[in-house]
Design a protein around this motif. Sequence first.
Motif, PDB file in Angstrom:
ATOM      1  N   UNK A   4      -3.747   3.505  -0.496  1.00  0.00           N
ATOM      2  CA  UNK A   4      -4.186   2.911  -1.759  1.00  0.00           C
ATOM      3  C   UNK A   4      -3.373   1.653  -2.000  1.00  0.00           C
ATOM      4  N   UNK A   5      -4.056   0.595  -2.420  1.00  0.00           N
ATOM      5  CA  UNK A   5      -3.372  -0.667  -2.707  1.00  0.00           C
ATOM      6  C   UNK A   5      -2.705  -0.568  -4.073  1.00  0.00           C
ATOM      7  N   UNK A   6      -1.392  -0.839  -4.117  1.00  0.00           N
ATOM      8  CA  UNK A   6      -0.654  -0.770  -5.374  1.00  0.00           C
ATOM      9  C   UNK A   6      -0.252  -2.161  -5.876  1.00  0.00           C
TER      10      UNK A   6
ATOM     11  N   UNK B   3       0.836  -1.196   0.000  1.00  0.00           N
ATOM     12  CA  UNK B   3       0.000   0.000   0.000  1.00  0.00           C
ATOM     13  C   UNK B   3       0.871   1.247   0.000  1.00  0.00           C
ATOM     14  N   UNK B   4       0.303   2.333  -0.499  1.00  0.00           N
ATOM     15  CA  UNK B   4       0.956   3.642  -0.459  1.00  0.00           C
ATOM     16  C   UNK B   4       0.037   4.543   0.344  1.00  0.00           C
TER      17      UNK B   4
ATOM     18  N   UNK C 293      -7.874  -0.134  -4.786  1.00  0.00           N
ATOM     19  CA  UNK C 293      -8.781   0.100  -3.659  1.00  0.00           C
ATOM     20  C   UNK C 293      -8.144   1.073  -2.680  1.00  0.00           C
ATOM     21  N   UNK C 294      -8.964   1.936  -2.093  1.00  0.00           N
ATOM     22  CA  UNK C 294      -8.520   2.784  -0.993  1.00  0.00           C
ATOM     23  C   UNK C 294      -9.003   2.092   0.281  1.00  0.00           C
TER      24      UNK C 294
ATOM     25  N   UNK D 143      -8.723 -13.229  -1.214  1.00  0.00           N
ATOM     26  CA  UNK D 143      -8.415 -11.800  -1.204  1.00  0.00           C
ATOM     27  C   UNK D 143      -9.690 -10.999  -1.469  1.00  0.00           C
ATOM     28  N   UNK D 144      -9.970 -10.075  -0.552  1.00  0.00           N
ATOM     29  CA  UNK D 144     -11.162  -9.229  -0.643  1.00  0.00           C
ATOM     30  C   UNK D 144     -10.834  -7.860  -1.210  1.00  0.00           C
ATOM     31  N   UNK D 145      -9.539  -7.566  -1.376  1.00  0.00           N
ATOM     32  CA  UNK D 145      -9.105  -6.255  -1.859  1.00  0.00           C
ATOM     33  C   UNK D 145      -8.347  -6.418  -3.164  1.00  0.00           C
ATOM     34  N   UNK D 146      -8.253  -5.322  -3.926  1.00  0.00           N
ATOM     35  CA  UNK D 146      -7.556  -5.376  -5.218  1.00  0.00           C
ATOM     36  C   UNK D 146      -6.788  -4.080  -5.442  1.00  0.00           C
TER      37      UNK D 146
END
Length: 95
Positions: free
Chosen positions: A40-42, A13-14, A63-64, A57-60
């Motif tokens: 934010x996911x990078x 993440x950033x 996504x923030x 995985x629920x995030x991509x």
Amino acid sequence: MVNIKPLADRVVIKMLEAEETTKGGIILASAAKEKPQVAEIVAAGPGGVVDGKEVKMEVKVGDKVLISKYSGTEVKLDGEEYTIVRQSDILAIVE
């Protein structure tokens, strides 16, 4: 593009910049600002079996998310700072 490929349930993440004013227009002194918790996911790992349990995985990427205040491992790559966290350290997706 980030050249880090996270494994299992980890994500890169950033951190996004902390807001310097509140919604009411109050400017926060630097001492009053907390470490930003929105990121934010990078890059995201594939999921799979983690500690004997199947993790989906629920995030991509893109996504923030809200993360725990002091979670993760900070890394620096090409002058940019990133944090690697487990999906379980992510509290919520910001929509």
